[in-house]
Design an enzyme around this catalytic site. Sequence first.
Site, short mmCIF file in Angstrom:
data_model
loop_
_atom_site.label_atom_id
_atom_site.label_comp_id
_atom_site.label_asym_id
_atom_site.label_seq_id
_atom_site.Cartn_x
_atom_site.Cartn_y
_atom_site.Cartn_z
N SER A 88 2.28 4.33 -4.36
CA SER A 88 2.05 6.05 -5.69
C SER A 88 2.91 7.23 -5.53
O SER A 88 3.26 7.75 -6.31
CB SER A 88 0.71 6.26 -5.95
OG SER A 88 0.70 6.78 -5.01
N SER A 89 4.16 6.80 -4.45
CA SER A 89 4.74 7.89 -3.74
C SER A 89 5.80 7.31 -2.96
O SER A 89 6.29 6.28 -2.25
CB SER A 89 3.59 8.98 -3.17
OG SER A 89 4.57 9.61 -2.85
N GLY A 90 6.45 8.31 -2.93
CA GLY A 90 7.92 7.94 -1.81
C GLY A 90 8.71 6.75 -1.89
O GLY A 90 8.90 6.23 -2.48
N ILE A 91 8.03 6.56 -0.13
CA ILE A 91 8.93 5.25 -0.21
C ILE A 91 8.47 3.83 -0.70
O ILE A 91 9.31 2.79 -1.26
CB ILE A 91 9.28 4.83 1.88
CG1 ILE A 91 9.62 5.48 2.33
CG2 ILE A 91 9.50 3.64 1.75
CD1 ILE A 91 9.41 5.64 3.82
N GLY A 92 6.67 3.38 -1.10
CA GLY A 92 6.44 2.87 -1.41
C GLY A 92 6.55 2.38 -2.88
O GLY A 92 7.18 1.55 -4.36
N TYR B 98 -1.34 12.01 14.39
CA TYR B 98 -0.39 11.05 13.84
C TYR B 98 -0.04 10.20 14.87
O TYR B 98 -0.32 8.52 14.31
CB TYR B 98 0.38 12.44 12.82
CG TYR B 98 1.64 11.23 12.25
CD1 TYR B 98 0.65 9.95 11.07
CD2 TYR B 98 2.89 11.53 11.91
CE1 TYR B 98 1.71 9.55 11.03
CE2 TYR B 98 4.05 10.50 11.82
CZ TYR B 98 3.17 9.10 10.33
OH TYR B 98 4.15 8.90 9.43
N THR C 28 1.25 -1.29 0.39
CA THR C 28 0.34 0.06 0.18
C THR C 28 0.80 1.03 0.30
O THR C 28 2.23 1.16 0.45
CB THR C 28 -0.86 0.58 1.06
OG1 THR C 28 -0.21 0.53 2.60
CG2 THR C 28 -2.11 -1.65 1.54
N GLY C 29 0.19 1.95 -0.57
CA GLY C 29 0.55 3.73 -0.36
C GLY C 29 2.17 3.68 -1.28
O GLY C 29 3.02 4.11 -1.66
N1 LIG Z 1 8.21 10.52 5.23
C1 LIG Z 1 8.87 11.09 6.41
O1 LIG Z 1 9.24 11.22 6.90
C2 LIG Z 1 8.10 9.60 7.53
C3 LIG Z 1 8.31 8.70 8.13
C4 LIG Z 1 8.06 7.95 9.36
C5 LIG Z 1 7.37 7.68 8.70
N2 LIG Z 1 6.53 7.50 7.62
C6 LIG Z 1 5.19 6.76 7.12
O2 LIG Z 1 5.98 6.26 5.61
C7 LIG Z 1 4.92 5.40 5.14
C8 LIG Z 1 4.90 6.14 4.08
O3 LIG Z 1 5.16 7.45 3.58
P1 LIG Z 1 6.11 8.72 2.17
O4 LIG Z 1 6.89 9.34 3.38
O5 LIG Z 1 6.48 7.00 1.45
O6 LIG Z 1 4.51 8.94 2.07
P2 LIG Z 1 4.76 9.63 0.81
O7 LIG Z 1 4.74 10.14 -0.30
O8 LIG Z 1 3.31 10.81 1.14
O9 LIG Z 1 3.19 8.72 0.61
C9 LIG Z 1 2.32 8.29 1.06
C10 LIG Z 1 1.28 7.49 -0.42
O10 LIG Z 1 0.16 6.72 0.54
C11 LIG Z 1 -0.61 6.96 -0.04
N3 LIG Z 1 -1.99 7.33 0.68
C12 LIG Z 1 -2.19 8.40 1.01
N4 LIG Z 1 -3.69 7.42 1.72
C13 LIG Z 1 -3.98 6.86 1.17
C14 LIG Z 1 -5.45 6.61 1.44
N5 LIG Z 1 -6.09 7.70 1.89
N6 LIG Z 1 -5.77 5.38 0.21
C15 LIG Z 1 -4.56 4.78 -0.11
N7 LIG Z 1 -3.13 5.52 0.43
C16 LIG Z 1 -3.19 6.33 0.46
C17 LIG Z 1 0.07 7.86 -0.77
O11 LIG Z 1 -1.36 7.72 -2.31
P3 LIG Z 1 -2.28 8.32 -2.80
O12 LIG Z 1 -2.51 9.82 -2.42
O13 LIG Z 1 -2.07 8.53 -3.83
O14 LIG Z 1 -3.23 7.96 -2.71
C18 LIG Z 1 1.29 7.74 -1.56
O15 LIG Z 1 1.13 6.63 -1.73
C19 LIG Z 1 3.91 6.58 6.27
O16 LIG Z 1 2.64 5.28 6.45
C20 LIG Z 1 4.46 7.30 6.63
O17 LIG Z 1 3.68 7.17 7.71
C21 LIG Z 1 7.30 8.70 6.75
#
Ligand SMILES: NC(=O)c1ccc[n+]([C@@H]2O[C@H](COP(=O)([O-])OP(=O)(O)OC[C@H]3O[C@@H](n4cnc5c(N)ncnc54)[C@H](OP(=O)(O)O)[C@@H]3O)[C@@H](O)[C@H]2O)c1
Length: 327
Positions: free
Chosen positions: A52-56, A194, A49-50
Amino acid sequence: MFDTMKLRIPIVSPYLKRAREHWKWNLKSVTHPDDALRERVDAKVVLLTGASSGIGAQVAHRLADAGATVLLVARSGDKLDALAQEIRSHGGAAAVYAGNLAEMQDCDRICQQALADHGRVDILINNAGRSIRRSIKFSFDRFHDYERTMQLNYFGSIRMAMNLLPGMLKRGDGHIINVSTMGVQANPARFSAYLASKWALEGWSWVAANEFAHTGVTVSTINYPLVRTPMIAPTKIYDHVPAMSAEEAVQWMIDVIITRNKRKVGPLGLFALGMSYAFPKTTESVINAGYQAVFEEQPAATSKTQKPPANASPRRSRARKQTGDGV
Ligand SMILES: NC(=O)c1ccc[n+]([C@@H]2O[C@H](COP(=O)([O-])OP(=O)(O)OC[C@H]3O[C@@H](n4cnc5c(N)ncnc54)[C@H](OP(=O)(O)O)[C@@H]3O)[C@@H](O)[C@H]2O)c1
């Protein structure tokens, strides 16, 4: 109470096997990480899941390169289609399941469709997440901030697990990876919504891991520090703060897939946790001093009278920046 309670002596052999496997894979993750990843995921079905962007998005490429069929999940179907296309053009296997994981019917639909299409899901990575950065004093009329973080980060994640666990338990093999944050160890100010949702997810993960330890199903948690992804972009102050690269974050994920360790956390997270237990009041004072020193936060532009509709797409936008979303 004892009349109705039936006691059984647990069989210890699965624990001994687990201990052997644990050390084998931890060693392999250091000596032969690429081979180990391939061994873990080749011909396996991974629901991410997730994606489409970032880590995923980056994890998806690594898993497909190592032979996994990657099931890409997020709301942005167009981005997922492009990613799947890219993966296929490199010879990998990917399928797209677009949906909003804050809606439980979407979680059920995606899982049932994935099971119908692929027969099973071997690894579930609950990586989709949303963050809200706002002080409690600015949240009094924004209860929906708490609801929407819980809805996606907690309920969405465990709903996916509830759908896929029966198959994993039946096969006696499966891995659930729940993505959390180092904030759970450090508890920084402004992240009550959060972090509470990630604490809930971790609570579930730890109990689930304890319940399934004898079954072949493993549950892992990753406590990422700040990672340079679109999630943190709205918070301008983070432009000047050190953050992990997305590539390193992918490596953490790969490490957890190989080792199936219960938790992946860095030294800073462990330090924060140690401090909060050893010196709780001192830690509180340090965090509070930092909170008061940084006062760039403004009250939210919206209030409960402007609660976004349930089906609103909370994608990144100017509005999102103004209302304080972002890590
Ligand atoms: N970046 C950081 O500093 C950080 C630090 C600690 C933990 N994390 C965790 O790491 C994980 C990945 O984060 P990231 O940094 O890669 O963030 P990101 O680039 O914002 O990616 C978030 C992903 O979640 C998806 N998403 C959001 N809302 C959704 C929904 N309602 N239904 C389905 N998909 C949804 C988004 O896709 P769509 O918008 O296309 O739905 C996107 O693919 C998250 O769980 C975050 O809490 C991140």
